[in-house]
Design a protein around this motif. Structure first.
Motif, short mmCIF file in Angstrom:
data_model
loop_
_atom_site.label_atom_id
_atom_site.label_comp_id
_atom_site.label_asym_id
_atom_site.label_seq_id
_atom_site.Cartn_x
_atom_site.Cartn_y
_atom_site.Cartn_z
N UNK A 80 0.80 -1.21 0.00
CA UNK A 80 0.00 0.00 0.00
C UNK A 80 0.84 1.26 0.00
N UNK A 81 0.15 2.38 0.01
CA UNK A 81 0.78 3.69 -0.14
C UNK A 81 1.84 3.97 0.93
N UNK A 82 1.55 3.61 2.16
CA UNK A 82 2.47 3.90 3.26
C UNK A 82 3.78 3.14 3.08
N UNK A 83 3.67 1.83 2.83
CA UNK A 83 4.89 1.02 2.80
C UNK A 83 5.70 1.27 1.53
N UNK A 84 5.04 1.66 0.46
CA UNK A 84 5.78 2.06 -0.74
C UNK A 84 6.62 3.30 -0.43
N UNK A 154 9.00 8.80 6.59
CA UNK A 154 8.58 9.89 5.69
C UNK A 154 7.06 10.03 5.58
N UNK A 155 6.34 8.92 5.71
CA UNK A 155 4.90 8.98 5.46
C UNK A 155 4.22 9.96 6.41
N UNK A 156 3.46 10.90 5.86
CA UNK A 156 2.71 11.90 6.64
C UNK A 156 3.63 12.80 7.46
N UNK A 157 4.86 13.01 6.97
CA UNK A 157 5.81 13.84 7.70
C UNK A 157 6.26 15.05 6.88
N UNK A 158 5.38 15.57 6.04
CA UNK A 158 5.74 16.73 5.22
C UNK A 158 6.22 17.87 6.09
N UNK A 172 9.12 16.21 1.63
CA UNK A 172 8.17 16.84 0.71
C UNK A 172 6.96 15.94 0.50
N UNK A 173 5.85 16.58 0.11
CA UNK A 173 4.65 15.83 -0.26
C UNK A 173 4.24 16.26 -1.66
N UNK A 174 4.01 15.28 -2.52
CA UNK A 174 3.42 15.55 -3.83
C UNK A 174 2.26 14.56 -4.02
N UNK A 175 1.44 14.78 -5.05
CA UNK A 175 0.35 13.86 -5.34
C UNK A 175 0.66 13.15 -6.65
N UNK A 183 8.56 12.10 0.50
CA UNK A 183 9.94 11.71 0.20
C UNK A 183 10.89 12.82 0.61
N UNK A 184 12.18 12.47 0.69
CA UNK A 184 13.21 13.48 0.94
C UNK A 184 13.86 13.82 -0.39
N UNK A 185 13.75 15.08 -0.83
CA UNK A 185 14.32 15.44 -2.14
C UNK A 185 15.83 15.51 -2.14
#
Ligand SMILES: [Zn+2]
Length: 191
Positions: A80-84, A154-158, A172-175, A183-185
């Motif tokens: 799922x989204x979190x583990x990816x 990283x998840x939900x840590x923008x 960072x958070x993108x859609x 992710x960390x840029x």
């Protein structure tokens, strides 16, 4: 929803189904192979068939970002989204990288894809050990909550600092495809 069932080995039991996000359903089958929903699913990430070469075989024809490729249930089942997000972070791969770019011309996994396969297994194994990730009202069979959500990198840590030692990045958070990517840029890269 609660079903009272008579288990052949354990006697009367309650089967409790809570689906606050309404992604799920229940199907009753004689044989699991009969389910149209399970046909065409990729291997389980913690099963014997999951490895970097299997990902390379799936990715070499994929014109999609690696994040979308990992969420594709025909490639890997159950990610799922979190583990990816967590696995891509650990493997230092940006979620926007094309899946195809992680495969060599002759179809083998590049080192980054090998790292990603290891990261998927590590993230899921740790999540299971600590009880899964959960919504606030989740309760396991003993009535406790899941805990992995407290240790996401990283998840939900923008806008928070990247947890990689000595990295100065900010999460960072993108859609992507309607889902949030975190992710960390700085320390996640195009391999
Ligand atoms: Zn970083």
């Amino acid at each position: 929803m609660i079903w009272s069932i008579d288990h052949p080995d354990h006697g009367p039991m309650d089967l409790i189904y809570a689906d606050p996000r309404r992604f799920g359903f229940i199907d009753l089958l004689d044989q699991i192979e009969d389910s149209p929903y399970l046909k065409g699913l990729g291997p389980e990430p913690l099963g014997n068939q999951f490895n970097a070469q299997m990902l390379a075989d799936a990715f070499r024809s994929k014109k999609a970002p690696v994040k979308a490729a990992l969420l594709d249930q025909r490639v890997v089942a159950g990610l799922g989204n979190i583990y990816v997000a967590e696995a891509l972070f650990r493997a230092h791969i940006l979620p926007t990288v094309m899946a195809l770019s992680l495969v060599t011309k002759d179809g083998h996994p590049k080192p980054a894809l090998e790292a990603l396969a290891r990261a998927v297994v590590a993230v899921l194994t740790e999540a299971i050990q600590v009880g899964g990730s959960t919504l606030k009202d989740f309760r396991n069979a003993e009535g406790g909550s899941g805990y992995f959500q407290h240790s996401f990198a990283v998840y939900d840590r923008a806008d928070q600092r990247c947890p990689t030692p000595e990295c100065t990045g900010t999460i960072s958070r993108i859609v992507q495809s309607g889902r949030s990517s975190f992710f960390c840029p700085v320390c996640q890269k195009q391999p």
